[in-house]
Enzyme design. Structure first.
Site, PDB file in Angstrom:
ATOM      1  N   HIS A   1     -12.800  -3.932   3.564  1.00  0.00           N
ATOM      2  CA  HIS A   1     -11.351  -4.072   3.703  1.00  0.00           C
ATOM      3  C   HIS A   1     -10.842  -3.545   5.059  1.00  0.00           C
ATOM      4  O   HIS A   1     -10.338  -4.324   5.861  1.00  0.00           O
ATOM      5  CB  HIS A   1     -10.669  -3.355   2.526  1.00  0.00           C
ATOM      6  CG  HIS A   1      -9.180  -3.480   2.530  1.00  0.00           C
ATOM      7  ND1 HIS A   1      -8.412  -3.400   1.397  1.00  0.00           N
ATOM      8  CD2 HIS A   1      -8.295  -3.683   3.538  1.00  0.00           C
ATOM      9  CE1 HIS A   1      -7.143  -3.558   1.700  1.00  0.00           C
ATOM     10  NE2 HIS A   1      -7.045  -3.724   2.997  1.00  0.00           N
TER      11      HIS A   1
ATOM     12  N   GLU B   1       0.827  -1.218   0.000  1.00  0.00           N
ATOM     13  CA  GLU B   1       0.000   0.000   0.000  1.00  0.00           C
ATOM     14  C   GLU B   1       0.861   1.267   0.000  1.00  0.00           C
ATOM     15  O   GLU B   1       0.387   2.343   0.372  1.00  0.00           O
ATOM     16  CB  GLU B   1      -0.931   0.023   1.226  1.00  0.00           C
ATOM     17  CG  GLU B   1      -1.832  -1.174   1.375  1.00  0.00           C
ATOM     18  CD  GLU B   1      -2.904  -1.299   0.300  1.00  0.00           C
ATOM     19  OE1 GLU B   1      -2.958  -0.431  -0.600  1.00  0.00           O
ATOM     20  OE2 GLU B   1      -3.668  -2.272   0.351  1.00  0.00           O
TER      21      GLU B   1
ATOM     22  N   GLU C   1     -18.273   9.947  22.092  1.00  0.00           N
ATOM     23  CA  GLU C   1     -16.850  10.141  21.799  1.00  0.00           C
ATOM     24  C   GLU C   1     -16.558  10.207  20.294  1.00  0.00           C
ATOM     25  O   GLU C   1     -15.521  10.746  19.888  1.00  0.00           O
ATOM     26  CB  GLU C   1     -16.054   9.010  22.459  1.00  0.00           C
ATOM     27  CG  GLU C   1     -14.579   9.258  22.602  1.00  0.00           C
ATOM     28  CD  GLU C   1     -14.243  10.428  23.526  1.00  0.00           C
ATOM     29  OE1 GLU C   1     -15.059  10.781  24.387  1.00  0.00           O
ATOM     30  OE2 GLU C   1     -13.141  10.989  23.374  1.00  0.00           O
TER      31      GLU C   1
ATOM     32  N   HIS D   1      -7.395  -3.458   9.970  1.00  0.00           N
ATOM     33  CA  HIS D   1      -8.591  -4.202   9.560  1.00  0.00           C
ATOM     34  C   HIS D   1      -9.492  -4.489  10.763  1.00  0.00           C
ATOM     35  O   HIS D   1      -9.695  -5.664  11.101  1.00  0.00           O
ATOM     36  CB  HIS D   1      -8.191  -5.540   8.918  1.00  0.00           C
ATOM     37  CG  HIS D   1      -7.356  -5.452   7.677  1.00  0.00           C
ATOM     38  ND1 HIS D   1      -6.746  -6.544   7.091  1.00  0.00           N
ATOM     39  CD2 HIS D   1      -7.050  -4.397   6.883  1.00  0.00           C
ATOM     40  CE1 HIS D   1      -6.090  -6.180   5.997  1.00  0.00           C
ATOM     41  NE2 HIS D   1      -6.248  -4.876   5.855  1.00  0.00           N
TER      42      HIS D   1
ATOM     43  N   HIS E   1      -2.962   1.895   8.724  1.00  0.00           N
ATOM     44  CA  HIS E   1      -4.001   1.110   8.055  1.00  0.00           C
ATOM     45  C   HIS E   1      -4.217  -0.179   8.826  1.00  0.00           C
ATOM     46  O   HIS E   1      -3.265  -0.918   9.082  1.00  0.00           O
ATOM     47  CB  HIS E   1      -3.576   0.809   6.613  1.00  0.00           C
ATOM     48  CG  HIS E   1      -4.453  -0.201   5.934  1.00  0.00           C
ATOM     49  ND1 HIS E   1      -5.808  -0.034   5.781  1.00  0.00           N
ATOM     50  CD2 HIS E   1      -4.170  -1.400   5.373  1.00  0.00           C
ATOM     51  CE1 HIS E   1      -6.320  -1.084   5.156  1.00  0.00           C
ATOM     52  NE2 HIS E   1      -5.349  -1.935   4.903  1.00  0.00           N
TER      53      HIS E   1
END
Ligand code: 2HA
Ligand code: ZN
Length: 299
Positions: free
Chosen positions: A236, A141, A195, A167, A165
């Site tokens: 994703h 990525e 929050e 998941h 990044h």
């Protein structure tokens, strides 16, 4: 020379010796690298990094580059095309996780499971200057990381340096329930957890399903990151930026928690939450905390 002059001289020598010692600290032992490693361990602990899932990058500050330079390879790798144009990153250095690396392995082998790349003077290529031992290369990525770093550098006046990044399961699950629309997604999360508004007042961008790794997802993510605090990739995961590792991690954590609460409310109630924070309540939070709220999403 009087005693005081002598003392001052000794002090000066001590300070310069200490500075020399700091510049001699191995890359892995420097504060930014330790924080990088800690985030990887924390993300693994949260269950966000199955297999080689997720990746992390940090745009080195000039002082980091200065204190690392003596450890950079004498012969960096040759230049490799980035696949995108990241003009704002010309000459910058990024510490990034390695392609295929398990984030849980980063604390064990930071110089193999991660490394530092230099972005070339044209903003379209990278080369390895540290780490990635044993033939490793930067994350698949990297194009998204570079493009988003360039945008966040621009919109935050250089403050943002970290891009994470991950998941998180509930965030991914939500993208199979809600349409890939920033307004719908953001309001769903704002309304079930106070929050949320504090953590992402500008909202969460959503990139509809796109094959990862290429210039298309990089462009869509960068566009979302121009105005939103974070970005979700349908089916994703999520991308969270921040000025510090704690800020980026905290944002991912808040997003994951809000998504988990929304998911459990839907599971309990069998549909949209029957009770939630009303629109005037959202406005009240924004005012009370003086948040840079996305007005268009308030009602
Ligand atoms: O690095 O998460 O998006 C593995 C991934 C790709
Ligand atoms: Zn991913």
């Amino acid at each position: 020379m009087g005693f005081l002059d002598n003392a001052q001289e000794m002090l000066d020598k001590g300070v310069s010796a200490a500075k020399g010692a700091v510049s001699g600290v191995a890359v892995e032992q420097q504060a930014f690298a330790k924080a990088f490693v800690r985030l990887c361990a924390d993300g693994w602990g949260q269950g966000w990094h199955e297999g080689n899932g997720g990746n992390l990058s940090y745009r080195l500050a000039p002082e980091d580059v200065a204190s690392c330079r003596s450890f950079f390879y004498d012969n960096p790798s040759s230049w490799v095309p980035l696949g995108v144009q990241a003009d704002g990153l010309r000459g910058e250095f990024l510490m990034v996780t390695a392609a295929g690396a398990h984030l849980r392995a980063v604390p064990l082998d930071p110089d193999a499971a991660a490394g530092i790349v230099e972005i070339g003077p044209s903003g379209d290529a990278w080369r390895i200057v540290w780490g990635f031992k044993g033939g490793a290369v930067p994350t698949s990525e990297l194009a998204s990381h570079a493009t988003v770093h360039a945008v966040r550098k621009e919109v935050t006046g250089g403050a943002d340096r970290v891009l994470y990044h991950a998941h998180p399961a509930d965030v991914v699950a939500l993208t199979s329930v809600l349409p890939p629309d920033a307004r719908t997604f953001t309001r769903a999360l704002w309304k079930v957890l106070m929050e949320s508004m504090v953590a992402f007042p500008r909202g969460i961008g959503v990139v509809p399903w796109t094959v990862p790794g290429g210039p298309a997802v990089a462009a869509a993510t960068a566009e979302a990151m121009r105005s939103f605090d974070a970005c979700v990739w349908a089916h994703h995961g999520a991308f969270c930026p921040g000025p510090t590792f704690d800020a980026a991690f905290g944002l991912m954590h808040a997003l994951a928690k809000a998504a988990g609460i929304y998911a459990s409310v839907r599971a309990m109630s069998g549909g949209e939450p029957p009770f939630s924070i009303p629109d005037e309540g959202l406005r009240g939070i924004a005012e009370a905390y003086r948040l840079p709220v996305n007005e268009a999403f308030l009602s």
